[in-house]
Design an enzyme around this catalytic site. Structure first.
Site, mmCIF file in Angstrom:
data_model
loop_
_atom_site.group_PDB
_atom_site.id
_atom_site.type_symbol
_atom_site.label_atom_id
_atom_site.label_comp_id
_atom_site.label_asym_id
_atom_site.label_seq_id
_atom_site.Cartn_x
_atom_site.Cartn_y
_atom_site.Cartn_z
ATOM 1 N N ARG A 158 -19.491 -0.858 2.486
ATOM 2 C CA ARG A 158 -18.492 -0.814 0.822
ATOM 3 C C ARG A 158 -19.275 -1.794 -0.033
ATOM 4 O O ARG A 158 -19.441 -2.035 -0.739
ATOM 5 C CB ARG A 158 -16.678 -2.028 0.571
ATOM 6 N N GLU A 323 1.637 -6.091 4.055
ATOM 7 C CA GLU A 323 1.180 -6.280 2.661
ATOM 8 C C GLU A 323 1.803 -5.307 1.650
ATOM 9 O O GLU A 323 2.784 -5.113 1.657
ATOM 10 C CB GLU A 323 -0.162 -5.352 2.883
#
Ligand code: 3EB
Length: 330
Positions: A158, A323
């Site tokens: 990334r 999360e």
């Protein structure tokens, strides 16, 4: 615009944020609605539609039937596909999504690099070129040991694919492991005509400053992003991370509580009023799908009236069980 204007600083009015909601409806109905920028389904066994605005996320909802997520903007929307990329634009916003097969691009790192390289080149050609929010869904995210863990390889790729496109600062983001075929990498984003305002959480070390133990390249994301009109906070994936460490290893209730404390801290850090309401849709990612009823009960108590979408997925650290990401409208 005005001739002979004394003040050369023409004020660009920021556009109203996309309105995000969860709907029990047919995909086709939502695609026909006015201003639909994107519709997300949460069933990995269903392919994405012919309409570029319909993205089938590789994560399964723990609810049946699963709601759809709808993004709506003001004004007409155009859309298209370019190879592995689907996009739509309207109201000053750009949605872009890419799905790549790691087997065709040389593995996890190279595929993440390729996805980000393609996305930022695409976005750079549009008026809405400020990437504010990104979602990353990676297969088998916790497989591999040490620096070879797939999440860490993803982080390396990334960062490489971002190049200097994010020199002004990272977007808000989520990175979650999906349970579909492990070679599928899905990345989608929201970009706007103006940059947003990055928000960090004073309780947490900024992710890009995580120490070496979390991998050779720290994760490239901001904890949240205030959208340009300052009417909305886009909240990154938020877990029971305090400082840089995971808190309450393998203790679901304590992690949920710590996550809520982190969300409160983010709102305060963004100078927003406290609390979540019926217009603040939150997505909850659960490592164990069987925790869904318990987590839904707990959140309905703690955040009454808040729209919740529960998804079965792996958190990027093995000891984390939950999360949360989402939106808070001012
Ligand atoms: C954390 O606080 C939890 O790699 O894009 C949250 C949000 C997390 C985004 C990402 C990772 C990412 O580090 C993990």
């Amino acid at each position: 615009m005005t001739q002979g204007c004394e003040n050369p600083q023409v004020e660009v009015r920021a556009r109203r944020a996309p309105q995000v909601s969860y709907r029990m409806a047919q995909v086709a109905t939502l695609l026909e609605a006015a201003g639909t920028l994107a519709v997300f389904g949460f069933d990995p066994s269903v392919p994405s539609g012919d309409d570029p605005r319909h993205l089938q996320v590789a994560l399964a909802s723990t609810d049946a039937p699963a709601p759809l997520e709808l993004w709506q903007v003001d004004g007409p929307v155009r859309c298209g596909m370019e190879g592995a990329l689907r996009w739509s634009t309207g109201g000053g916003w750009l949605f872009a999504a890419i799905e790549l097969d790691e087997r065709e691009h040389g593995g996890t790192l190279a595929t993440a690099r390729q996805a980000y390289d393609m996305l930022h080149r695409f976005v750079a050609g549009h008026d809405a070129r400020h990437v504010l929010r990104v979602w990353n869904y990676i297969g088998a995210i916790n497989d591999g040991e040490g620096d070879a863990e797939r999440y860490k390889r993803f982080c390396e790729g990334r960062a490489a694919g971002m190049g200097d496109f994010f020199a002004e600062g990272f977007p808000a983001a989520t990175a979650i492991g999906h349970l579909a075929a492990e070679h599928r990498l899905q990345v989608y984003l929201l970009a706007g005509e103006q940059g947003g305002h990055r928000v960090e959480n004073p309780r947490q070390v900024s992710a890009w400053r995580y120490p070496r133990q979390y991998g050779p390249t720290p994760p490239s994301f901001a904890r949240a992003m205030i959208l340009p009109a300052r009417d909305t906070l886009a909240i990154s994936g938020t877990a029971a991370v305090v400082g840089h460490a995971s808190a309450h290893h393998d203790d679901l209730d304590a992690q949920l509580e710590e996550t809520l404390t982190n969300l409160d801290a983010l709102l305060a850090s963004a100078d927003m009023r406290a609390g979540f309401d019926a217009h603040s849709p939150l997505k909850v990612y659960l490592r164990h799908g069987s925790d869904a009823p318990r987590v839904r009960d707990a959140l309905q108590q703690r955040l009454p009236g808040v729209p919740l979408l529960l998804l079965h997925g792996d958190i990027c650290r093995r000891e984390l069980l939950v999360e949360i990401d989402g939106w808070r409208y001012a």
